[in-house]
Design a protein around this motif. Structure first.
Motif, mmCIF file in Angstrom:
data_model
loop_
_atom_site.group_PDB
_atom_site.id
_atom_site.type_symbol
_atom_site.label_atom_id
_atom_site.label_comp_id
_atom_site.label_asym_id
_atom_site.label_seq_id
_atom_site.Cartn_x
_atom_site.Cartn_y
_atom_site.Cartn_z
ATOM 1 N N ALA A 255 0.834 -1.199 0.000
ATOM 2 C CA ALA A 255 0.000 0.000 0.000
ATOM 3 C C ALA A 255 0.870 1.250 0.000
ATOM 4 C CB ALA A 255 -0.913 0.011 1.222
ATOM 5 N N ILE A 256 0.477 2.227 -0.805
ATOM 6 C CA ILE A 256 1.163 3.522 -0.829
ATOM 7 C C ILE A 256 0.117 4.596 -0.530
ATOM 8 C CG2 ILE A 256 2.497 5.170 -2.193
ATOM 9 C CD1 ILE A 256 3.499 2.841 -3.872
ATOM 10 N N SER A 257 0.244 5.216 0.635
ATOM 11 C CA SER A 257 -0.724 6.214 1.084
ATOM 12 C C SER A 257 -0.590 7.513 0.303
ATOM 13 C CB SER A 257 -0.523 6.487 2.577
ATOM 14 O OG SER A 257 -1.428 7.473 3.039
ATOM 15 N N SER A 258 -1.669 8.264 0.276
ATOM 16 C CA SER A 258 -1.616 9.624 -0.267
ATOM 17 C C SER A 258 -1.228 10.608 0.829
ATOM 18 C CB SER A 258 -2.978 10.018 -0.849
ATOM 19 O OG SER A 258 -3.964 10.024 0.165
ATOM 20 N N TYR A 259 -1.251 10.130 2.076
ATOM 21 C CA TYR A 259 -0.903 10.959 3.244
ATOM 22 C C TYR A 259 -1.669 12.272 3.252
ATOM 23 C CZ TYR A 259 2.870 7.596 3.805
ATOM 24 O OH TYR A 259 3.589 6.425 3.965
ATOM 25 N N TRP A 260 -2.984 12.159 3.085
ATOM 26 C CA TRP A 260 -3.809 13.360 3.153
ATOM 27 C C TRP A 260 -3.489 14.139 4.438
ATOM 28 C CZ3 TRP A 260 -8.777 13.680 6.142
ATOM 29 C CH2 TRP A 260 -9.284 14.974 6.101
ATOM 30 N N LEU A 261 -3.572 13.443 5.588
ATOM 31 C CA LEU A 261 -3.147 14.038 6.845
ATOM 32 C C LEU A 261 -2.184 13.078 7.537
ATOM 33 C CD1 LEU A 261 -6.277 15.734 8.476
ATOM 34 C CD2 LEU A 261 -4.191 16.825 7.671
ATOM 35 N N PRO A 262 -0.901 13.437 7.684
ATOM 36 C CA PRO A 262 0.041 12.581 8.406
ATOM 37 C C PRO A 262 -0.443 12.425 9.848
ATOM 38 C CG PRO A 262 1.170 14.378 7.255
ATOM 39 C CD PRO A 262 -0.292 14.689 7.215
ATOM 40 N N SER A 263 -0.446 11.190 10.346
ATOM 41 C CA SER A 263 -1.069 10.930 11.645
ATOM 42 C C SER A 263 -0.207 10.038 12.523
ATOM 43 C CB SER A 263 -2.446 10.290 11.434
ATOM 44 O OG SER A 263 -3.259 11.134 10.624
ATOM 45 N N ILE A 264 -0.218 10.358 13.803
ATOM 46 C CA ILE A 264 0.610 9.607 14.762
ATOM 47 C C ILE A 264 -0.213 9.224 15.989
ATOM 48 C CG2 ILE A 264 2.778 10.702 14.061
ATOM 49 C CD1 ILE A 264 2.466 12.572 16.514
ATOM 50 N N LYS A 265 0.338 8.246 16.721
ATOM 51 C CA LYS A 265 -0.195 7.891 18.033
ATOM 52 C C LYS A 265 0.895 8.174 19.054
ATOM 53 C CE LYS A 265 -1.154 3.581 19.289
ATOM 54 N NZ LYS A 265 -1.800 2.249 19.356
ATOM 55 N N VAL A 266 0.526 8.829 20.162
ATOM 56 C CA VAL A 266 1.507 9.284 21.147
ATOM 57 C C VAL A 266 1.287 8.609 22.486
ATOM 58 C CG1 VAL A 266 2.487 11.292 22.306
ATOM 59 C CG2 VAL A 266 1.549 11.544 20.004
ATOM 60 N N GLU A 267 2.353 8.017 23.036
ATOM 61 C CA GLU A 267 2.330 7.463 24.388
ATOM 62 C C GLU A 267 2.946 8.508 25.313
ATOM 63 O OE1 GLU A 267 0.955 4.626 25.123
ATOM 64 O OE2 GLU A 267 0.701 3.815 23.089
ATOM 65 N N SER A 268 2.139 9.092 26.173
ATOM 66 C CA SER A 268 2.646 10.176 27.012
ATOM 67 C C SER A 268 1.795 10.328 28.266
ATOM 68 C CB SER A 268 2.634 11.495 26.226
ATOM 69 O OG SER A 268 3.014 12.577 27.029
ATOM 70 N N HIS A 269 2.402 10.897 29.321
ATOM 71 C CA HIS A 269 1.631 11.229 30.524
ATOM 72 C C HIS A 269 0.753 12.448 30.262
ATOM 73 C CE1 HIS A 269 5.191 13.812 30.759
ATOM 74 N NE2 HIS A 269 4.445 14.647 31.457
ATOM 75 N N LYS A 270 1.059 13.176 29.178
ATOM 76 C CA LYS A 270 0.242 14.315 28.781
ATOM 77 C C LYS A 270 -0.925 13.845 27.922
ATOM 78 C CE LYS A 270 4.400 17.199 28.422
ATOM 79 N NZ LYS A 270 5.255 17.986 27.504
ATOM 80 N N THR A 271 -2.043 14.539 28.023
ATOM 81 C CA THR A 271 -3.172 14.232 27.147
ATOM 82 C C THR A 271 -2.936 14.858 25.774
ATOM 83 O OG1 THR A 271 -4.410 16.226 27.732
ATOM 84 C CG2 THR A 271 -4.735 14.272 29.126
ATOM 85 N N ILE A 272 -3.684 14.388 24.789
ATOM 86 C CA ILE A 272 -3.564 14.970 23.454
ATOM 87 C C ILE A 272 -3.905 16.469 23.464
ATOM 88 C CG2 ILE A 272 -4.556 14.961 21.119
ATOM 89 C CD1 ILE A 272 -2.429 12.824 21.557
ATOM 90 N N PRO A 273 -4.985 16.900 24.135
ATOM 91 C CA PRO A 273 -5.246 18.347 24.186
ATOM 92 C C PRO A 273 -4.094 19.142 24.810
ATOM 93 C CG PRO A 273 -7.231 17.159 24.770
ATOM 94 C CD PRO A 273 -6.133 16.142 24.698
#
Length: 367
Positions: A281-299
């Protein structure tokens, strides 16, 4: 670091070519739904995807709605759809009176899990809608095997994945009828607008008829032999689309370069995981996206990034978070909720440059 131009999340890339095509259309005075540019745009789009037919619409949502309608789906029918997607994938199922059946997603690609699809098939299942989330192709080989095994049509939501491929075949060309979007934040835009793509020429002819209020063009007066829709693209929008379409290869190259910078920049950071793609599969990468492991929240992370001039967006909430779909059991979608809890969309607009993307990597690693 201060940049002359701001970092943009998903803004469109518009320039002199778009101005010229739009001005030419305005000068012609043919700006509404009767215009040669609509036909040219449809033909070029189908040719690019190596599909037989493309039918323009007023939006990606309209494209999905019409596709479901053309497949004859209605009350009493079920449509399998991923729980992690934009709500526009799901609402058209309700438009036709059918019932969405939500399934969980793969934890690494974030796309609909083929194993979950098969578990949820019943004698009421009349369609499967895979969504190529953020431009990342689904496992279409397995999905089409299931489609063939149970004789259930596939309707691809390719609204975010124009130009993406799976096993050297474009997304939006595997299913029986498929949908694209040209909203202002997509890879290319017509301002609004969408496209239906199919290899069934008879269905394409009927869809073209339906988008124009089901008007019989073989008569010299207004005659409508069946219920139609006002889902037409305008000649003005098609003009913008033609200009953007000429620039599509450059947009895709830039987005893929950005994704490469992000991936390389985060490869030694154990707390950040980039959305993965299936083999082939080759993405178009419309929006590059990640998952973050952190003590901080996403907001909290978003707030820190915003203070440094970096716009971001949270991952789509699972659809069952919304009141119209509250009757579904949230605990059945643990992967989707995990991705939503920790997921983040990064700037992918082609108005950005590589130096800005490198800056984002540096700041995010520090944050």
């Amino acid at each position: 670091m201060v940049f002359i131009k701001p970092i943009l999340l998903d803004a469109p890339n518009l320039g002199e070519l778009e101005k010229k095509y739009l001005c030419d259309c305005i000068d012609s005075t043919v700006v509404s739904s009767v215009g040669e540019n609509i036909r040219i745009f449809e033909n070029k789009f189908a040719e690019y995807l190596k599909a037989k037919k493309a039918v323009s619409t007023q939006s990606g949502t309209a494209a999905i709605h019409l596709a479901l309608y053309e497949l004859g789906i209605g009350p009493g029918d079920e449509v399998i759809v991923p729980v992690l997607t934009f709500v526009a994938t799901v609402n058209p199922i309700k438009y036709v009176g059918a019932t969405p059946v939500f399934v969980d997603v793969d934890p690494e690609t974030w796309n609909i899990d083929p194993n979950e699809i098969e578990k949820h098939i019943t004698n009421k299942t009349k369609a499967i809608i895979p969504v190529h989330l953020y431009g990342n192709p689904c496992d279409m080989n397995k999905i089409m095997e299931i489609s063939k095994k149970y004789n259930i049509p596939v309707l691809e939501d390719a609204t975010e994945s124009l130009g993406a491929t799976y096993k050297d075949k474009f997304t939006g060309t595997f299913g029986e009828i498929n949908a694209f979007s040209f909203n202002g934040n997509k890879i290319m835009t017509t301002g609004g607008g969408g496209m239906i793509v199919t290899n069934d020429e008879k269905k394409a002819e009927h869809l073209k008829f339906l988008v124009n209020q089901a008007k019989d063009n073989n008569t010299d007066h207004y005659f409508h032999p069946e219920i139609g829709f006002n889902y037409r693209m305008t000649n003005l929008e098609a003009s913008l689309g033609l200009a953007q379409f000429e620039r599509l290869p450059g947009f895709l190259n830039k987005k893929r370069k950005f994704a490469e910078i992000y991936k390389q920049g985060f490869e030694n950071n154990e707390k950040i995981t980039f959305q993965k793609s299936y083999e082939g599969a080759i993405s178009s990468y419309w929006l590059p996206s990640i998952k973050v492991e952190s003590h901080k929240t996403i907001p909290e992370i978003q707030k820190e990034l915003k203070e440094k001039g970096i716009p971001t967006r949270r991952i789509f909430p699972p659809i069952v978070e919304f009141p119209p779909y509250k009757e579904y059991k949230k605990e059945e979608y643990k992967n989707a909720y995990e991705i939503y809890k920790k997921g983040l969309n990064l700037p992918g607009s082609t108005m950005n440059d590589e130096e800005q993307i490198e800056y984002i990597v540096e700041v995010l690693n520090n944050v």
